[in-house]
Design a protein around this motif. Structure first.
Motif, PDB file in Angstrom:
ATOM      1  N   ASP A 110      57.737  51.804  19.310  1.00  0.00           N
ATOM      2  CA  ASP A 110      57.041  52.512  18.233  1.00  0.00           C
ATOM      3  C   ASP A 110      55.617  52.919  18.610  1.00  0.00           C
ATOM      4  O   ASP A 110      54.697  52.841  17.795  1.00  0.00           O
ATOM      5  CB  ASP A 110      57.028  51.670  16.954  1.00  0.00           C
ATOM      6  N   GLY A 111      55.430  53.308  19.871  1.00  0.00           N
ATOM      7  CA  GLY A 111      54.139  53.806  20.304  1.00  0.00           C
ATOM      8  C   GLY A 111      53.080  52.758  20.561  1.00  0.00           C
ATOM      9  O   GLY A 111      51.913  53.099  20.753  1.00  0.00           O
ATOM     10  N   GLN A 112      53.465  51.472  20.574  1.00  0.00           N
ATOM     11  CA  GLN A 112      52.493  50.412  20.818  1.00  0.00           C
ATOM     12  C   GLN A 112      52.997  49.457  21.893  1.00  0.00           C
ATOM     13  O   GLN A 112      54.208  49.241  22.047  1.00  0.00           O
ATOM     14  CB  GLN A 112      52.213  49.624  19.544  1.00  0.00           C
ATOM     15  N   ILE A 113      52.048  48.870  22.600  1.00  0.00           N
ATOM     16  CA  ILE A 113      52.365  47.893  23.635  1.00  0.00           C
ATOM     17  C   ILE A 113      52.555  46.535  22.968  1.00  0.00           C
ATOM     18  O   ILE A 113      51.640  46.022  22.319  1.00  0.00           O
ATOM     19  CB  ILE A 113      51.247  47.834  24.693  1.00  0.00           C
ATOM     20  N   LEU A 114      53.755  45.980  23.118  1.00  0.00           N
ATOM     21  CA  LEU A 114      54.062  44.663  22.560  1.00  0.00           C
ATOM     22  C   LEU A 114      53.653  43.547  23.516  1.00  0.00           C
ATOM     23  O   LEU A 114      53.205  42.485  23.093  1.00  0.00           O
ATOM     24  CB  LEU A 114      55.554  44.540  22.266  1.00  0.00           C
ATOM     25  N   GLN A 115      53.869  43.805  24.810  1.00  0.00           N
ATOM     26  CA  GLN A 115      53.550  42.813  25.832  1.00  0.00           C
ATOM     27  C   GLN A 115      53.131  43.521  27.101  1.00  0.00           C
ATOM     28  O   GLN A 115      53.645  44.582  27.444  1.00  0.00           O
ATOM     29  CB  GLN A 115      54.752  41.921  26.122  1.00  0.00           C
ATOM     30  N   ARG A 116      52.171  42.899  27.788  1.00  0.00           N
ATOM     31  CA  ARG A 116      51.730  43.376  29.100  1.00  0.00           C
ATOM     32  C   ARG A 116      51.732  42.177  30.025  1.00  0.00           C
ATOM     33  O   ARG A 116      51.117  41.150  29.739  1.00  0.00           O
ATOM     34  CB  ARG A 116      50.312  43.949  29.010  1.00  0.00           C
ATOM     35  N   THR A 117      52.454  42.281  31.128  1.00  0.00           N
ATOM     36  CA  THR A 117      52.433  41.256  32.160  1.00  0.00           C
ATOM     37  C   THR A 117      51.747  41.862  33.372  1.00  0.00           C
ATOM     38  O   THR A 117      52.200  42.868  33.915  1.00  0.00           O
ATOM     39  CB  THR A 117      53.859  40.785  32.512  1.00  0.00           C
ATOM     40  N   ASP A 118      50.638  41.270  33.777  1.00  0.00           N
ATOM     41  CA  ASP A 118      49.803  41.807  34.847  1.00  0.00           C
ATOM     42  C   ASP A 118      49.820  40.858  36.034  1.00  0.00           C
ATOM     43  O   ASP A 118      49.586  39.655  35.882  1.00  0.00           O
ATOM     44  CB  ASP A 118      48.366  41.983  34.328  1.00  0.00           C
ATOM     45  N   THR A 119      50.113  41.401  37.201  1.00  0.00           N
ATOM     46  CA  THR A 119      50.068  40.648  38.450  1.00  0.00           C
ATOM     47  C   THR A 119      49.151  41.404  39.394  1.00  0.00           C
ATOM     48  O   THR A 119      49.392  42.579  39.675  1.00  0.00           O
ATOM     49  CB  THR A 119      51.472  40.525  39.080  1.00  0.00           C
ATOM     50  N   TRP A 120      48.090  40.762  39.849  1.00  0.00           N
ATOM     51  CA  TRP A 120      47.152  41.406  40.754  1.00  0.00           C
ATOM     52  C   TRP A 120      46.773  40.434  41.850  1.00  0.00           C
ATOM     53  O   TRP A 120      46.958  39.229  41.725  1.00  0.00           O
ATOM     54  CB  TRP A 120      45.926  41.946  40.017  1.00  0.00           C
ATOM     55  N   ASP A 121      46.248  40.965  42.931  1.00  0.00           N
ATOM     56  CA  ASP A 121      45.974  40.183  44.124  1.00  0.00           C
ATOM     57  C   ASP A 121      44.625  39.478  44.010  1.00  0.00           C
ATOM     58  O   ASP A 121      43.589  40.035  44.365  1.00  0.00           O
ATOM     59  CB  ASP A 121      46.031  41.096  45.350  1.00  0.00           C
ATOM     60  N   SER A 122      44.638  38.249  43.527  1.00  0.00           N
ATOM     61  CA  SER A 122      43.386  37.527  43.305  1.00  0.00           C
ATOM     62  C   SER A 122      42.720  37.111  44.620  1.00  0.00           C
ATOM     63  O   SER A 122      41.495  37.003  44.673  1.00  0.00           O
ATOM     64  CB  SER A 122      43.612  36.317  42.394  1.00  0.00           C
ATOM     65  N   LEU A 123      43.473  36.896  45.703  1.00  0.00           N
ATOM     66  CA  LEU A 123      42.857  36.569  46.985  1.00  0.00           C
ATOM     67  C   LEU A 123      42.074  37.768  47.527  1.00  0.00           C
ATOM     68  O   LEU A 123      40.955  37.610  48.030  1.00  0.00           O
ATOM     69  CB  LEU A 123      43.904  36.104  48.000  1.00  0.00           C
ATOM     70  N   THR A 124      42.636  38.969  47.407  1.00  0.00           N
ATOM     71  CA  THR A 124      41.905  40.169  47.822  1.00  0.00           C
ATOM     72  C   THR A 124      40.609  40.288  47.026  1.00  0.00           C
ATOM     73  O   THR A 124      39.553  40.586  47.578  1.00  0.00           O
ATOM     74  CB  THR A 124      42.778  41.425  47.645  1.00  0.00           C
ATOM     75  N   PHE A 125      40.676  40.033  45.725  1.00  0.00           N
ATOM     76  CA  PHE A 125      39.472  40.061  44.887  1.00  0.00           C
ATOM     77  C   PHE A 125      38.433  39.078  45.406  1.00  0.00           C
ATOM     78  O   PHE A 125      37.259  39.436  45.605  1.00  0.00           O
ATOM     79  CB  PHE A 125      39.837  39.750  43.436  1.00  0.00           C
ATOM     80  N   LEU A 126      38.821  37.830  45.641  1.00  0.00           N
ATOM     81  CA  LEU A 126      37.873  36.819  46.106  1.00  0.00           C
ATOM     82  C   LEU A 126      37.262  37.205  47.452  1.00  0.00           C
ATOM     83  O   LEU A 126      36.053  37.037  47.661  1.00  0.00           O
ATOM     84  CB  LEU A 126      38.553  35.451  46.201  1.00  0.00           C
ATOM     85  N   ARG A 127      38.058  37.744  48.337  1.00  0.00           N
ATOM     86  CA  ARG A 127      37.540  38.183  49.634  1.00  0.00           C
ATOM     87  C   ARG A 127      36.527  39.314  49.461  1.00  0.00           C
ATOM     88  O   ARG A 127      35.498  39.344  50.136  1.00  0.00           O
ATOM     89  CB  ARG A 127      38.678  38.622  50.543  1.00  0.00           C
ATOM     90  N   GLN A 128      36.819  40.231  48.575  1.00  0.00           N
ATOM     91  CA  GLN A 128      35.927  41.393  48.393  1.00  0.00           C
ATOM     92  C   GLN A 128      34.593  41.025  47.762  1.00  0.00           C
ATOM     93  O   GLN A 128      33.603  41.721  47.964  1.00  0.00           O
ATOM     94  CB  GLN A 128      36.637  42.489  47.598  1.00  0.00           C
ATOM     95  N   ILE A 129      34.547  39.923  46.991  1.00  0.00           N
ATOM     96  CA  ILE A 129      33.265  39.505  46.402  1.00  0.00           C
ATOM     97  C   ILE A 129      32.597  38.408  47.235  1.00  0.00           C
ATOM     98  O   ILE A 129      31.599  37.834  46.831  1.00  0.00           O
ATOM     99  CB  ILE A 129      33.414  39.060  44.925  1.00  0.00           C
ATOM    100  N   GLY A 130      33.179  38.111  48.409  1.00  0.00           N
ATOM    101  CA  GLY A 130      32.577  37.117  49.295  1.00  0.00           C
ATOM    102  C   GLY A 130      32.845  35.685  48.931  1.00  0.00           C
ATOM    103  O   GLY A 130      32.084  34.785  49.275  1.00  0.00           O
ATOM    104  N   ALA A 131      33.940  35.429  48.230  1.00  0.00           N
ATOM    105  CA  ALA A 131      34.283  34.070  47.800  1.00  0.00           C
ATOM    106  C   ALA A 131      35.642  33.646  48.328  1.00  0.00           C
ATOM    107  O   ALA A 131      36.408  32.986  47.635  1.00  0.00           O
ATOM    108  CB  ALA A 131      34.253  33.994  46.273  1.00  0.00           C
ATOM    109  N   ASP A 132      35.976  34.014  49.558  1.00  0.00           N
ATOM    110  CA  ASP A 132      37.276  33.732  50.162  1.00  0.00           C
ATOM    111  C   ASP A 132      37.463  32.221  50.350  1.00  0.00           C
ATOM    112  O   ASP A 132      36.764  31.600  51.150  1.00  0.00           O
ATOM    113  CB  ASP A 132      37.385  34.458  51.511  1.00  0.00           C
ATOM    114  N   PRO A 133      38.401  31.615  49.633  1.00  0.00           N
ATOM    115  CA  PRO A 133      38.616  30.166  49.766  1.00  0.00           C
ATOM    116  C   PRO A 133      39.305  29.775  51.076  1.00  0.00           C
ATOM    117  O   PRO A 133      39.330  28.597  51.414  1.00  0.00           O
ATOM    118  CB  PRO A 133      39.489  29.823  48.560  1.00  0.00           C
ATOM    119  N   THR A 134      39.823  30.743  51.802  1.00  0.00           N
ATOM    120  CA  THR A 134      40.523  30.426  53.059  1.00  0.00           C
ATOM    121  C   THR A 134      39.603  30.538  54.271  1.00  0.00           C
ATOM    122  O   THR A 134      40.015  30.208  55.382  1.00  0.00           O
ATOM    123  CB  THR A 134      41.731  31.358  53.258  1.00  0.00           C
ATOM    124  N   ALA A 135      38.368  31.009  54.065  1.00  0.00           N
ATOM    125  CA  ALA A 135      37.447  31.215  55.206  1.00  0.00           C
ATOM    126  C   ALA A 135      36.819  29.905  55.646  1.00  0.00           C
ATOM    127  O   ALA A 135      36.685  28.969  54.957  1.00  0.00           O
ATOM    128  CB  ALA A 135      36.367  32.216  54.827  1.00  0.00           C
TER     129      ALA A 135
END
Length: 135
Positions: A110-135
């Motif tokens: 009916d023209g509205q979002i009932l649910q949104r499931t979001d999957t994004w690369d949080s390791l890439t994010f951490l690396r890009q802001i200089g907070a890489d936990p694997t370094a």
């Protein structure tokens, strides 16, 4: 004309305009926001989602979702729209420019979002802001 793909892409485009009411206007009253990434946090309900949007927009300025691919699937009561995206923004806390790949799965009726499931690369994010936990 309303189509589920227009709803999903309109929702993503609304983030560039920084209007929490416009963004929340795409979601249903009982909206369920689910994050599959470790750094994400979900919520239930349009009002709670609307309450959280200003913080997200302050944290990620100059934000844009670029649609890489999109698929629509009909179900009995809903239409599912899956969007592969690239999220670009400036992370306000570090002033780092980020570019994160992800996928959102929308359930739309009916023209509205009932649910949104979001999957994004949080390791890439951490690396890009200089907070890489694997370094």
């Amino acid at each position: 004309m309303y189509t589920p793909i227009n709803v999903a892409t309109g929702y993503l485009e609304a983030f560039t305009r920084s209007d929490p009411d416009e963004i929340a206007g795409f979601v249903a009253e009982g909206f369920r926001n689910e994050h599959m990434s470790e750094l994400g946090s979900g919520c239930c309900g349009r009002e709670e989602y609307r309450r959280r949007l200003p913080h997200f927009m302050a944290t990620f300025t100059d934000r844009k979702y670029s649609v890489q691919d999109i698929v629509e699937m009909k179900r009995q009561a809903t239409t599912e729209v899956v969007v592969k995206y690239q999220f670009q923004a400036t992370h306000a806390d570090t002033d780092c420019r980020i570019e994160i790949p992800g996928t959102m799965w929308f359930s739309i009726a009916d023209g509205q979002i009932l649910q949104r499931t979001d999957t994004w690369d949080s390791l890439t994010f951490l690396r890009q802001i200089g907070a890489d936990p694997t370094a």
